[in-house]
Write a protein that holds these residues in place. Structure first.
Motif, mmCIF file in Angstrom:
data_model
loop_
_atom_site.group_PDB
_atom_site.id
_atom_site.type_symbol
_atom_site.label_atom_id
_atom_site.label_comp_id
_atom_site.label_asym_id
_atom_site.label_seq_id
_atom_site.Cartn_x
_atom_site.Cartn_y
_atom_site.Cartn_z
ATOM 1 N N LYS A 83 0.862 -1.109 -0.011
ATOM 2 C CA LYS A 83 -0.057 0.079 0.052
ATOM 3 C C LYS A 83 0.955 1.177 -0.200
ATOM 4 C CE LYS A 83 -3.096 2.493 3.049
ATOM 5 N NZ LYS A 83 -4.475 2.625 2.705
ATOM 6 N N TRP A 84 1.953 1.391 0.946
ATOM 7 C CA TRP A 84 2.546 2.316 1.107
ATOM 8 C C TRP A 84 3.477 2.593 -0.271
ATOM 9 C CZ3 TRP A 84 5.176 3.742 6.474
ATOM 10 C CH2 TRP A 84 3.659 3.881 7.573
ATOM 11 N N MET B 93 3.111 5.890 -2.693
ATOM 12 C CA MET B 93 4.194 6.901 -3.152
ATOM 13 C C MET B 93 4.561 6.796 -4.522
ATOM 14 S SD MET B 93 7.428 5.989 -0.309
ATOM 15 C CE MET B 93 8.530 7.171 -0.843
ATOM 16 N N MET C 287 9.231 -0.617 4.934
ATOM 17 C CA MET C 287 8.575 0.590 5.792
ATOM 18 C C MET C 287 9.768 1.393 6.180
ATOM 19 S SD MET C 287 5.461 -0.045 6.171
ATOM 20 C CE MET C 287 4.451 -1.166 5.779
ATOM 21 N N LEU D 177 10.640 3.497 3.068
ATOM 22 C CA LEU D 177 9.486 4.641 2.584
ATOM 23 C C LEU D 177 9.421 5.435 3.521
ATOM 24 C CD1 LEU D 177 6.891 1.719 1.794
ATOM 25 C CD2 LEU D 177 8.102 3.175 0.092
ATOM 26 N N LEU D 178 9.421 5.066 5.123
ATOM 27 C CA LEU D 178 9.544 6.346 5.887
ATOM 28 C C LEU D 178 10.452 7.334 5.602
ATOM 29 C CD1 LEU D 178 7.671 4.548 8.932
ATOM 30 C CD2 LEU D 178 6.647 6.553 7.592
ATOM 31 N N ARG E 150 12.514 7.833 3.415
ATOM 32 C CA ARG E 150 12.493 8.620 2.315
ATOM 33 C C ARG E 150 11.583 10.062 2.576
ATOM 34 N NH1 ARG E 150 13.842 6.734 -2.759
ATOM 35 N NH2 ARG E 150 13.348 8.078 -4.338
ATOM 36 N N ASN E 151 10.533 9.739 3.032
ATOM 37 C CA ASN E 151 9.244 10.808 3.098
ATOM 38 C C ASN E 151 9.839 11.863 4.154
ATOM 39 O OD1 ASN E 151 6.469 10.590 1.800
ATOM 40 N ND2 ASN E 151 7.588 8.671 1.760
ATOM 41 N N ILE F 8 3.363 3.156 15.459
ATOM 42 C CA ILE F 8 2.946 2.593 14.079
ATOM 43 C C ILE F 8 2.582 1.017 14.229
ATOM 44 C CG2 ILE F 8 3.709 3.165 11.637
ATOM 45 C CD1 ILE F 8 6.509 3.366 12.607
ATOM 46 N N LEU G 123 -0.929 5.177 14.594
ATOM 47 C CA LEU G 123 -1.569 4.891 13.358
ATOM 48 C C LEU G 123 -1.284 3.566 12.799
ATOM 49 C CD1 LEU G 123 0.914 4.873 11.010
ATOM 50 C CD2 LEU G 123 1.190 7.281 11.800
ATOM 51 N N ILE G 124 -2.438 3.086 12.154
ATOM 52 C CA ILE G 124 -2.628 1.662 11.659
ATOM 53 C C ILE G 124 -1.988 1.533 10.269
ATOM 54 C CG2 ILE G 124 -3.896 -0.437 11.536
ATOM 55 C CD1 ILE G 124 -5.796 1.014 13.487
ATOM 56 N N LYS G 125 -0.973 0.666 10.073
ATOM 57 C CA LYS G 125 -0.219 0.615 8.851
ATOM 58 C C LYS G 125 -1.131 0.584 7.522
ATOM 59 C CE LYS G 125 4.023 -0.949 10.724
ATOM 60 N NZ LYS G 125 4.816 -2.391 10.865
ATOM 61 N N GLU H 104 -4.187 1.431 7.367
ATOM 62 C CA GLU H 104 -5.049 2.715 7.101
ATOM 63 C C GLU H 104 -4.301 3.913 6.794
ATOM 64 O OE1 GLU H 104 -7.272 2.817 10.862
ATOM 65 O OE2 GLU H 104 -8.036 0.607 10.323
ATOM 66 N N PHE H 105 -3.046 3.825 6.844
ATOM 67 C CA PHE H 105 -2.208 5.013 6.449
ATOM 68 C C PHE H 105 -1.260 4.954 5.389
ATOM 69 C CE2 PHE H 105 -3.997 6.477 10.468
ATOM 70 C CZ PHE H 105 -3.975 7.752 10.505
ATOM 71 N N ASP H 106 -0.774 6.105 4.810
ATOM 72 C CA ASP H 106 0.425 5.972 3.765
ATOM 73 C C ASP H 106 1.229 6.723 4.448
ATOM 74 O OD1 ASP H 106 -0.670 8.553 3.405
ATOM 75 O OD2 ASP H 106 -1.876 7.767 1.801
ATOM 76 N N PRO H 107 2.539 6.686 3.816
ATOM 77 C CA PRO H 107 3.877 7.715 4.299
ATOM 78 C C PRO H 107 3.413 9.124 4.610
ATOM 79 C CG PRO H 107 4.505 6.020 2.448
ATOM 80 C CD PRO H 107 3.024 6.137 2.663
ATOM 81 N N GLN H 108 2.738 9.739 3.632
ATOM 82 C CA GLN H 108 2.442 11.174 4.149
ATOM 83 C C GLN H 108 1.581 11.078 5.190
ATOM 84 O OE1 GLN H 108 3.821 13.672 2.370
ATOM 85 N NE2 GLN H 108 2.677 14.850 3.858
ATOM 86 N N VAL I 279 1.816 9.697 7.665
ATOM 87 C CA VAL I 279 2.762 9.558 8.949
ATOM 88 C C VAL I 279 3.513 10.763 9.257
ATOM 89 C CG1 VAL I 279 4.784 8.269 9.820
ATOM 90 C CG2 VAL I 279 3.147 7.220 8.706
#
Lengths: 449, 123
Positions: free
Chosen positions: A233-234, A238, B14, B17-18, B20-21, B82, B103-105, B107-111, B113
């Motif tokens: 999903k993530w 992105m 994870m 991704l995190l 990076r953001n 997380i 936050l529940i992974k 249900e969320f996206d990197p943004q 977070v």
């Protein structure tokens, strides 16, 4: 035979006195006459006595005959009595045998049994039941249900049975670690008369363990699946946000479709996890006084795009008067409404109609959602709220769907003390209803991790 | 000076991704791959905020929070959980342990977070 006395006297005269005067003779004659008369009287008396005697004899004979008859009758009675006594003895032996047989059955029965008489006192507890609770029969016989509390191990059972022993059918009773019993009570009747109550304790520890293992398996698999699903999903998000560089329109289209497939998978996993939580009895409820209207509106809003895509006319009818607040877990009710609305939209054809309404009932708030969709076939209506149920007509229409939504919704509504039901006609549409009690508060259920 | 974020997470993708953001937003990101390492780096780097996973090798998120609570200085660092499972009971427990947010992974996206981190640090 006796000699004639007159003749004897004459001979005597002839021998002793050769002659006699006339006077003497006359005198003698008179005397003889008198003697003769006396004799005659005596004879008559004798004859009468004789007759009387024979009469008495006859009477005695008759009495004897009667006695004989009576004796025979008595004999008969005696034989009959002996026969009867033998029969009674046989019957007693038979009853004893039957009793022993029944006792043997009860004693060797795999289930635990407790027998209470009509006064509610314990008259029998079999060895299995003794074993379940680690108690001895002699300490408990004659006690009422409440008095069985002297043994702390029996407390959960007495609590379940209550003072009067209510009718119970297959109720689960966790007694101690590694022992779960299923309790049923049965009224023992003889015709109209109640003889007492029978409490049957069935050991379901093994079944519970298997059920737990199955649930744990689903739970662990679902949790394990969530990690890669989150990563996918993530990453896709992105890519779609352009964080990893620009994409062509075609690339973007594919990634977007993959993203939504992944979202569906996440929903499915969440449904499975919710079902395992319900089955394990650890679906946490956090009740608070809530206005249900905005909760329903929120769900409708979240489906706005889908409603538009299918060109469905969606109407939300709210009562003019403000609805009372309800003690409910908003998150769970939202999920229940979401599952119902999702079905209504999913199984209504393009350009169809969905009407959602809220009404104030007597002591409850009633929610309903009516669609003019495909409906539920009559022969399948009974199974609607069971796990993994999907109507044959809807499987043909759309393959996607877990068959868990209504099962979850039913559990949520019923935990709130409400009712859920539906009316449906194949090809014409379905209306689902649920009610939530207004005043009833329900306890916050604790969840064990 | 850039704000420091400690990310305690064992899932490599994870972390990627995190990191990076968050780096893109100008944060200095420290990485720990289990609870023990998380505590160690926490003491060295003194981050402004901790992003903490729950299920991890060696020491899980609950234990990390319990350790943090024992230390006067570490106890003041805000924690965002997380969570992978998002089980209500898990969220209840971290809330009791003092987590500022979670936050529940799935249900969320990197943004999402990044938004939560900003919200906490801005406080």
């Amino acid at each position: 035979m006796k000699k004639n006395p007159n003749k004897k006297t004459a001979e005597k005269i002839k021998e002793t006195r050769p002659l006699a005067t006339v006077t003497e003779l006359l005198e003698i004659s008179r005397k003889k006459e008198k003697e003769a008369q006396e004799m005659d009287r005596i004879i008559r008396t004798l004859v009468r006595k004789n007759f009387e005697l024979s009469e008495i004899k006859e009477k005695r004979k008759a009495e004897l005959r009667e006695l004989e008859i009576k004796t025979r009758e008595l004999e008969k009675t005696r034989v009959a009595l002996i026969n009867m006594l033998e029969d009674v003895e046989k019957a007693r032996k038979k009853a004893e045998e039957e009793k022993n047989k029944t006792l043997a059955v009860i004693t060797n029965f795999a289930d635990g049994l407790l027998v209470f008489n009509k006064e509610g006192r314990l008259i029998l507890i079999n060895p299995q039941a003794e074993g379940f609770f680690n108690v001895k029969s002699r300490d408990l016989i004659g006690r009422s249900v409440l008095e069985l509390n002297i043994s702390p191990t029996l407390e959960p059972l007495t609590e379940l049975l209550g003072g009067e022993i209510k009718g119970i059918f297959r109720k689960e009773l966790p007694t101690r670690e590694n022992l779960t019993l299923e309790v049923s009570t049965v009224s023992m009747m003889s015709g109209e008369e109640t003889l007492g109550r029978l409490v049957i304790l069935h050991d379901i520890t093994r079944e519970k363990m298997i059920e737990k293992m199955k649930t744990e398996f689903v739970s662990i698999s679902a949790h394990q699946l969530r990690t890669p699903l989150s990563a996918i999903k993530w990453t896709l998000r992105m890519l779609l946000d352009g964080d990893l560089g620009e994409m062509t329109l075609e690339q973007r289209d594919f990634i977007e479709k993959t993203y939504w497939s992944n979202e569906r998978m996440i929903t499915l996993i969440n449904d499975l996890l919710n079902v395992t939580r319900i089955e394990e009895g650890r679906y946490l409820y956090r009740p608070a006084l809530t206005d249900i209207g905005p909760v329903v509106q929120l769900v409708i809003d979240s489906f706005r795009e889908e409603i538009k895509r299918k060109n469905i006319e969606c109407e939300f009818r709210k009562p003019e008067k403000k609805l009372p607040k309800i003690m409910m877990d908003a998150e769970k009710i939202e999920l229940a409404v979401q599952n119902l609305l999702d079905n209504a939209i999913r199984y209504t054809r393009l350009g169809g109609k969905v009407i959602i309404s809220l009404k104030h009932g007597k002591n409850e708030v009633e929610f309903s959602i009516a669609d003019n969709g495909v409906g539920i076939p009559k022969d399948q209506q009974q199974r609607v709220f069971t796990r993994f149920f999907r109507g044959v007509n809807v499987i043909r229409l759309e393959t996607e769907g877990t068959g868990l939504g209504l099962y979850i919704a039913k559990n949520i509504i019923e935990t709130h003390g409400g009712k859920i039901w539906f009316e449906s006609e194949e090809g014409k549409g379905t209306t689902f209803y649920f009610t939530l009690p207004v005043k009833k508060e329900f306890e916050e259920l604790s969840e064990e991790f | 000076m850039a704000k420091k974020i400690l990310l305690v997470e064992d899932e490599e993708i994870m972390i990627d991704l995190l990191q990076r953001n968050l780096a893109k937003e100008g944060y200095e990101v420290f990485i720990a791959r289990d609870g023990e390492e998380g505590l160690r780096i926490m003491k060295e780097a003194m981050p402004d905020i901790v992003l903490l996973d729950v299920v991890m090798p060696k020491m899980n998120g609950f234990e990390v929070m319990e350790e943090m609570a024992k230390d006067k200085i570490l106890a003041k660092i805000p924690v965002i959980i997380i969570s992978n499972s998002g089980q209500p009971v898990e969220l209840d427990r971290v809330q009791k342990l003092g987590a500022k947010d979670w936050l529940i992974k799935t249900e969320f996206d990197p943004q999402g977070v990044v938004d939560k981190v900003e919200k906490q640090i801005a406080k």
